[in-house]
Design a protein around this motif. Structure first.
Motif, PDB file in Angstrom:
ATOM      1  N   THR A  98       0.815  -1.212   0.000  1.00 17.64           N
ATOM      2  CA  THR A  98       0.000   0.000   0.000  1.00 17.64           C
ATOM      3  C   THR A  98       0.847   1.259   0.000  1.00 17.64           C
ATOM      4  O   THR A  98       1.808   1.387   0.764  1.00 17.64           O
ATOM      5  CB  THR A  98      -0.909   0.020   1.237  1.00 17.64           C
ATOM      6  N   LEU A  99       0.424   2.200  -0.833  1.00 13.97           N
ATOM      7  CA  LEU A  99       0.970   3.559  -0.855  1.00 13.97           C
ATOM      8  C   LEU A  99      -0.150   4.516  -0.473  1.00 13.97           C
ATOM      9  O   LEU A  99      -1.235   4.477  -1.057  1.00 13.97           O
ATOM     10  CB  LEU A  99       1.486   3.901  -2.255  1.00 13.97           C
ATOM     11  N   PHE A 100       0.084   5.371   0.515  1.00 13.54           N
ATOM     12  CA  PHE A 100      -0.864   6.431   0.851  1.00 13.54           C
ATOM     13  C   PHE A 100      -0.435   7.713   0.150  1.00 13.54           C
ATOM     14  O   PHE A 100       0.712   8.165   0.308  1.00 13.54           O
ATOM     15  CB  PHE A 100      -0.906   6.699   2.366  1.00 13.54           C
ATOM     16  N   LEU A 101      -1.336   8.300  -0.615  1.00 13.54           N
ATOM     17  CA  LEU A 101      -1.053   9.579  -1.246  1.00 13.54           C
ATOM     18  C   LEU A 101      -1.312  10.695  -0.241  1.00 13.54           C
ATOM     19  O   LEU A 101      -2.343  10.697   0.442  1.00 13.54           O
ATOM     20  CB  LEU A 101      -1.907   9.764  -2.501  1.00 13.54           C
ATOM     21  N   GLU A 102      -0.387  11.620  -0.160  1.00 12.55           N
ATOM     22  CA  GLU A 102      -0.446  12.685   0.831  1.00 12.55           C
ATOM     23  C   GLU A 102      -1.096  13.929   0.221  1.00 12.55           C
ATOM     24  O   GLU A 102      -0.624  14.447  -0.788  1.00 12.55           O
ATOM     25  CB  GLU A 102       0.971  13.014   1.322  1.00 12.55           C
ATOM     26  N   PRO A 103      -2.198  14.423   0.807  1.00  9.48           N
ATOM     27  CA  PRO A 103      -2.886  15.590   0.237  1.00  9.48           C
ATOM     28  C   PRO A 103      -2.014  16.836   0.138  1.00  9.48           C
ATOM     29  O   PRO A 103      -2.246  17.684  -0.727  1.00  9.48           O
ATOM     30  CB  PRO A 103      -4.047  15.822   1.227  1.00  9.48           C
ATOM     31  N   ALA A 104      -1.008  16.964   1.014  1.00  8.50           N
ATOM     32  CA  ALA A 104      -0.188  18.173   1.021  1.00  8.50           C
ATOM     33  C   ALA A 104       0.883  18.181  -0.060  1.00  8.50           C
ATOM     34  O   ALA A 104       1.549  19.199  -0.259  1.00  8.50           O
ATOM     35  CB  ALA A 104       0.473  18.349   2.393  1.00  8.50           C
ATOM     36  N   TRP A 105       1.069  17.066  -0.775  1.00  7.53           N
ATOM     37  CA  TRP A 105       2.074  17.052  -1.828  1.00  7.53           C
ATOM     38  C   TRP A 105       1.724  18.042  -2.932  1.00  7.53           C
ATOM     39  O   TRP A 105       0.548  18.252  -3.264  1.00  7.53           O
ATOM     40  CB  TRP A 105       2.180  15.665  -2.462  1.00  7.53           C
ATOM     41  N   THR A 106       2.751  18.623  -3.523  1.00 11.92           N
ATOM     42  CA  THR A 106       2.550  19.421  -4.725  1.00 11.92           C
ATOM     43  C   THR A 106       2.194  18.483  -5.881  1.00 11.92           C
ATOM     44  O   THR A 106       2.394  17.263  -5.800  1.00 11.92           O
ATOM     45  CB  THR A 106       3.821  20.201  -5.083  1.00 11.92           C
ATOM     46  N   ASP A 107       1.682  19.060  -6.952  1.00  9.66           N
ATOM     47  CA  ASP A 107       1.371  18.240  -8.125  1.00  9.66           C
ATOM     48  C   ASP A 107       2.621  17.540  -8.637  1.00  9.66           C
ATOM     49  O   ASP A 107       2.569  16.375  -9.068  1.00  9.66           O
ATOM     50  CB  ASP A 107       0.777  19.107  -9.237  1.00  9.66           C
ATOM     51  N   GLY A 108       3.761  18.247  -8.573  1.00 13.08           N
ATOM     52  CA  GLY A 108       5.018  17.659  -9.038  1.00 13.08           C
ATOM     53  C   GLY A 108       5.451  16.481  -8.179  1.00 13.08           C
ATOM     54  O   GLY A 108       5.881  15.446  -8.699  1.00 13.08           O
ATOM     55  N   ASP A 109       5.345  16.637  -6.850  1.00 18.68           N
ATOM     56  CA  ASP A 109       5.718  15.549  -5.952  1.00 18.68           C
ATOM     57  C   ASP A 109       4.792  14.349  -6.132  1.00 18.68           C
ATOM     58  O   ASP A 109       5.229  13.191  -6.142  1.00 18.68           O
ATOM     59  CB  ASP A 109       5.676  16.014  -4.497  1.00 18.68           C
ATOM     60  N   ARG A 110       3.498  14.626  -6.268  1.00 18.89           N
ATOM     61  CA  ARG A 110       2.536  13.531  -6.454  1.00 18.89           C
ATOM     62  C   ARG A 110       2.843  12.754  -7.739  1.00 18.89           C
ATOM     63  O   ARG A 110       2.856  11.523  -7.745  1.00 18.89           O
ATOM     64  CB  ARG A 110       1.125  14.105  -6.499  1.00 18.89           C
TER      65      ARG A 110
END
Length: 477
Positions: free
Chosen positions: A66-78
């Motif tokens: 599992t990978l949790f996507l972090e809401p605070a990431w920038t579009d580039g980081d995501r």
């Protein structure tokens, strides 16, 4: 049985005024597992803390990583994280009408990312996923988790973890919990620090209370019910400040243990904790996303729980190397596992440390956070630990700003308590007592809120960039 717990659930999980008993937690995790292709890599987006936990346990039950996507990431980081992880499935856990976020059997709109080598540039296609699958428990070597580095000093990296590395980390922490304990986890599960706290508690048979996001007021209220809490030092400082200013909350607080990771707890902050909650034990640990637990402190100095070496020391300080069965299995880059670089089982993430003759360890932070000022190398974390425990300081980040004569100036960016802000005169006196002249900040900036990573640590790279660009909003100190 839930594999990552090494047992069937035996305790309740509370969230937002409701609680799931062990049987319901297992039932919902089982239904969540039925949505997932066995053995796949899955990324979860959105959802509250309880929904995320249920689907994480369900994914582990299905043998998924599992990978949790972090809401605070920038579009580039995501985009960079998804490009490296290359998950087979990206599921949105946000509730929509008619879709209970309980892991039940439902239709999920998902982005399906094809991993076929013959079509490496194929665009993701939308599909409806409805899977009823066998749920292989796998072994301790099964990859169950794709944590990301905090991104405090740059873009997050994707790691890959086996169950064994975490199951044995639970024992290494050495924190006894019982069924009568209630563990408060007041930060997002996209941070491995807080996810570890939840899984450790469930593994130990203790109850868990989840908060969706950090709030000192909410944490203080929940501490009326909790016996243990997992925090980073900035959160501990804010919680202590809240209890100091509210005698009712302080009197009703049930905390007996504070578990703190992410950075060093300053002696003054530890003294404030002891004063506001007499008898409350502080368990402090040091680790990294790559190595899990490395050292633990309970009342005395920090002591390694795995094999450590300090190499090429200068004045007692050198690079910390670790040999452990708790380590990660490698990084993911373009969907492929790149094994960690090791020397006969030893590896490093670049932390600087001092290992003393009595076996205790001082960790001074990453070489990348060092400041070169007037031909002296200053460790930012050492200065931060001195300032973090000061009255009126909620948190602090120390970084470099360019200077034509000295090369770089030691700069302190202080997150102040708006109710009782610190005095600059007192802060300067504090560093004079504790630090050599070269290590003392020459530039002082105050902010209401420091930009943070998912784990609650100050986002060092973001703050440095805003300082360079002149976009960091500061005020007089």
């Amino acid at each position: 049985m839930l594999p990552i717990l090494g047992r069937s659930p035996a305790s309740r999980v509370a969230h937002a005024g409701t609680a799931l008993d062990p049987q319901e937690l297992l039932a919902r995790a089982t239904r969540a597992a039925q949505l997932l292709p066995p053995g796949s890599r899955v990324a979860f987006d959105g959802g509250n803390a309880l929904t995320r936990l249920i689907h994480f346990l369900g994914a582990d039950l299905a043998g998924c990583a599992t990978l949790f996507l972090e809401p605070a990431w920038t579009d580039g980081d995501r985009a960079a994280v998804l490009a490296d992880a290359r998950p087979d499935l990206v599921l949105s856990l946000d509730e929509s009408p008619g879709h209970a976020a309980d892991g039940g059997e439902r239709t999920v709109r998902a982005t399906y990312r094809h991993q076929q080598a013959v079509h490496p540039t194929t665009e993701p296609s939308e599909r409806t996923v409805r899977a009823t699958c066998p749920m292989p428990a796998g072994s301790e070597l099964t990859h169950f988790y794709l944590p990301t580095t905090s991104g405090s000093s740059g873009s997050p990296k994707v790691l890959i973890r086996s169950r064994r590395s975490w199951l044995r980390s639970f024992a290494a922490l050495g924190l006894p919990l019982a069924a009568r304990d209630r563990v408060l986890v007041p930060g997002p599960l996209s941070s491995s620090l807080f996810l570890f706290g939840v899984l450790h508690a469930l593994h130990s048979g203790a109850e868990v209370e989840l908060l969706d996001k950090w709030s000192a007021a909410d944490a203080a209220d929940a501490s009326r019910r909790a016996t243990t809490v997992h925090l980073v030092p900035a959160m501990l400082s804010a919680l202590v400040s809240t209890l100091e200013h509210d005698p009712v909350l302080r009197a009703e607080c049930s905390l007996r243990t504070v578990v703190c990771g992410g950075a060093k707890v300053d002696e003054a902050l530890e003294e404030r904790l002891a004063k506001v909650l007499p008898g409350c034990a502080l368990v402090e640990y040091y680790g990294s996303a790559e190595h899990s637990l490395i050292a633990v402190r309970r009342g005395g100095p920090l002591r390694p729980v795995v094999d450590v070496e300090v190499r090429d020391p200068v004045d007692g300080v050198g690079e910390l190397w670790v040999r452990s069965e708790l380590v990660f299995d490698g990084y993911l880059r373009g969907g492929e596992i790149v094994p960690a670089a090791t020397e006969d089982g030893w590896s490093t993430v670049g932390d600087r440390a001092a290992l003393h003759s009595d076996g205790s360890l001082d960790v001074l932070g990453r070489a990348g956070s060092a400041i070169n000022t007037g031909a002296r190398i200053v460790g930012a974390e050492e200065v931060e630990s001195v300032l973090r425990g000061a009255e009126g300081v909620l948190d602090v980040l120390v970084c470099a700003t360019p200077h034509p004569r000295f090369g770089e100036l030691v700069t302190a960016v202080v997150e102040i308590d708006p109710v009782a802000p610190p005095s600059l005169r007192e802060l300067r006196a504090r560093v004079r007592r504790a630090l050599d002249p070269a290590k003392r900040p020459r530039r002082w900036l105050a902010v209401r809120d420091l930009p943070r990573t998912a784990s609650g640590k100050p986002a060092r790279a973001v703050i440095a960039e805003r300082l360079r660009a002149g976009t960091l909003r500061t005020e007089a100190l």
